[in-house]
Design an enzyme around this catalytic site. Structure first.
Site, mmCIF file in Angstrom:
data_model
loop_
_atom_site.group_PDB
_atom_site.id
_atom_site.type_symbol
_atom_site.label_atom_id
_atom_site.label_comp_id
_atom_site.label_asym_id
_atom_site.label_seq_id
_atom_site.Cartn_x
_atom_site.Cartn_y
_atom_site.Cartn_z
ATOM 1 N N GLY A 49 1.032 -1.232 -0.053
ATOM 2 C CA GLY A 49 -0.086 -0.074 -0.111
ATOM 3 C C GLY A 49 0.890 1.311 0.021
ATOM 4 O O GLY A 49 2.021 1.343 0.778
ATOM 5 N N GLN A 197 -5.598 -8.789 -2.415
ATOM 6 C CA GLN A 197 -5.900 -7.708 -1.517
ATOM 7 C C GLN A 197 -7.288 -7.670 -0.831
ATOM 8 O O GLN A 197 -7.504 -7.487 0.084
ATOM 9 C CB GLN A 197 -4.982 -6.615 -1.730
ATOM 10 C CG GLN A 197 -3.565 -6.506 -1.850
ATOM 11 C CD GLN A 197 -3.176 -6.793 -3.285
ATOM 12 O OE1 GLN A 197 -3.806 -7.613 -4.120
ATOM 13 N NE2 GLN A 197 -1.942 -6.416 -3.755
ATOM 14 N N ASP A 238 -1.417 4.677 -6.417
ATOM 15 C CA ASP A 238 -0.036 4.544 -6.095
ATOM 16 C C ASP A 238 0.652 5.758 -6.545
ATOM 17 O O ASP A 238 1.831 5.883 -6.352
ATOM 18 C CB ASP A 238 0.462 3.298 -6.700
ATOM 19 C CG ASP A 238 -0.083 2.283 -5.893
ATOM 20 O OD1 ASP A 238 -1.236 1.796 -6.086
ATOM 21 O OD2 ASP A 238 0.768 1.710 -4.988
ATOM 22 N N ASN A 248 -2.942 2.400 -10.244
ATOM 23 C CA ASN A 248 -3.352 1.846 -8.956
ATOM 24 C C ASN A 248 -3.318 0.426 -9.274
ATOM 25 O O ASN A 248 -2.775 -0.083 -10.559
ATOM 26 C CB ASN A 248 -4.653 2.266 -8.353
ATOM 27 C CG ASN A 248 -5.151 1.906 -7.178
ATOM 28 O OD1 ASN A 248 -4.580 2.063 -6.304
ATOM 29 N ND2 ASN A 248 -6.367 1.230 -7.131
ATOM 30 N N LYS A 249 -3.906 -0.394 -8.352
ATOM 31 C CA LYS A 249 -3.610 -2.099 -8.486
ATOM 32 C C LYS A 249 -4.224 -2.588 -9.840
ATOM 33 O O LYS A 249 -5.045 -2.023 -10.304
ATOM 34 C CB LYS A 249 -4.636 -2.552 -7.481
ATOM 35 C CG LYS A 249 -4.372 -4.045 -7.513
ATOM 36 C CD LYS A 249 -2.999 -4.628 -7.520
ATOM 37 C CE LYS A 249 -2.017 -4.180 -6.657
ATOM 38 N NZ LYS A 249 -0.602 -4.639 -6.934
HETATM 39 O O1 MRU Z 1 0.627 -4.102 -4.530
HETATM 40 P P1 MRU Z 1 -0.070 -3.222 -3.451
HETATM 41 O O2 MRU Z 1 -1.077 -4.302 -2.513
HETATM 42 O O3 MRU Z 1 1.030 -2.471 -2.485
HETATM 43 O O4 MRU Z 1 -1.225 -2.407 -4.016
HETATM 44 C C1 MRU Z 1 -1.744 -1.384 -3.531
HETATM 45 C C2 MRU Z 1 -2.739 -0.500 -4.138
HETATM 46 O O5 MRU Z 1 -2.731 -0.619 -5.335
HETATM 47 C C3 MRU Z 1 -3.595 0.427 -3.291
HETATM 48 O O6 MRU Z 1 -4.664 0.672 -4.050
HETATM 49 C C4 MRU Z 1 -2.655 1.775 -3.276
HETATM 50 O O7 MRU Z 1 -1.247 1.580 -2.816
HETATM 51 C C5 MRU Z 1 -3.309 2.677 -2.296
HETATM 52 S S1 MRU Z 1 -3.327 2.314 -0.672
HETATM 53 C C6 MRU Z 1 -4.006 3.603 0.526
#
Ligand code: MRU
Length: 352
Positions: A49, A197, A238, A248-249
């Site tokens: 995150g 997630q 991100d 984002n993810k």
């Molecule tokens: O690969 P991750 O689990 O780190 O990805 C997280 C995300 O894409 C979240 O949506 C993003 O970091 C925002 S967290 C407040």
């Protein structure tokens, strides 16, 4: 109020991180005693995150400074610069990581004295970042109330909750705030392949918070939008480019296209530290490629045919044109983002 999940804790000479790779079945932590151990925890997604890895990296810098506490100033600064580079390389997409490192480096450079003075200043700086992140998330939650009316049927993707931050969450912070304000809402949770997630983390957070939630596979979102059972989307971010394009993810872009097709508002919730004003557009955002095993195996068991090629980008970029608003600690930014983002950055919100 919410403080039932602790993502990280500073223990004086080490950083304790909740091991998110094992949730929701195993609740155990990992102690990092060096900056390199923090970098490894970030790379292996023990902590994940964007805001959470930014704050963890800041503590990684504090650990590097403690390791150099006996050194003269110039040597301590050189060791910090090297540790900062290693931390920044742990994961490429979330800009918060480099932001956390840069902020600690700026504190070190502005602090007079030798290694021990820098170490004390960096510990204080990282602790301040942790507290500040929770404050910012709560402010994001309050601003998000403007777009979360009573009866909202909200889809979210991945985990942008307390676990992805120092506490409370960004997208989930908006949902927490709406729930706390007495608004009835229902949340549709994408399971978020391939790292789960949504299923493992977001579903858990919503159940704990007592917020009504339904888990779906990523491919079901269009079905429920078409049936009128989803009326808006809120996700985290991100990295947000200067024009509002948002990484984002992986899968977020598809959700945004579906939302546009069904005429539904699509919101990004993120602190201003997620904005990379130096990047003109989302095509310049580096996208992390994750290990093939995340697709070929499920719980350690191979499910894909041997010999098949695998692509596993961890993130995608949603074009600004598909984003209705960016919910930040400075308010809900509206298009055109080329104007609203610089204005929010100038307002100074989010600065310590
Ligand atoms: O690969 P991750 O689990 O780190 O990805 C997280 C995300 O894409 C979240 O949506 C993003 O970091 C925002 S967290 C407040």
């Amino acid at each position: 109020m919410h403080q039932d999940v602790e993502t990280m804790r500073w223990e004086g000479d080490r950083l304790w991180l909740l091991d998110q790779t094992r949730l929701p079945h195993v609740w155990e932590g990992v102690s990092c005693r060096t900056a390199d151990e923090v970098a490894t925890a970030i790379r292996d997604m023990v902590v994940r995150g964007a805001p959470a890895i930014g704050v963890s990296a800041a503590f990684g810098m504090a650990l590097a400074a403690q390791a150099a506490a006996g050194q003269p100033r110039a040597e301590a600064l050189a060791q910090l610069a090297a540790a900062g580079q290693r931390l920044c390389h742990a994961r490429p997409t979330a800009v918060n990581l480099a932001w956390g490192v840069a902020r600690m480096q700026a504190i070190a450079e502005a602090t007079p004295g030798e290694g021990a003075d820098l170490a004390a200043a960096l510990v204080r700086g990282a602790e301040a970042m942790l507290a500040e992140d929770v404050r910012i998330n709560r402010a994001i939650g309050q601003h998000g109330l403007a777009v979360m009316p009573d009866g909202a049927q909200v889809l979210t993707h991945c985990n942008a909750g307390a676990l992805a931050t120092a506490g409370y969450g960004t997208a989930l912070g908006v949902l927490r705030a709406a729930h706390a304000a007495g608004r009835s809402l229902h949340v549709w949770v994408d399971e978020t392949r391939p790292f789960w997630q949504g299923a493992r983390l977001t579903a858990w957070e919503l159940v704990q918070a007592g917020i009504s939630a339904t888990l779906i596979t990523d491919s079901m979102a269009g079905h429920f939008m078409a049936r009128g059972q989803i009326d808006r989307v809120v996700v985290g971010a991100d990295r947000i480019a200067a024009n509002g394009d948002t990484a984002n993810k992986i899968g977020t872009y598809g959700v945004a296209v579906l939302a546009a097709h069904h005429g539904l508002p699509f919101y990004v919730a993120a602190p201003l530290s997620t904005v990379d004003a130096g990047l003109a557009h989302g095509g310049l955002i580096p996208i992390e490629e994750r290990p093939a095993e995340e697709l070929t195996h499920v719980q350690g068991r191979r499910v894909a045919a041997e010999g098949v090629r695998v692509a596993n980008p961890g993130f995608d970029v949603t074009p600004a044109a598909l984003i209705s608003g960016i919910i930040t600690e400075a308010g809900v930014l509206l298009p055109p983002f080329e104007t609203s983002i610089p204005a929010a950055l100038r307002s100074g919100a989010g600065k310590a």
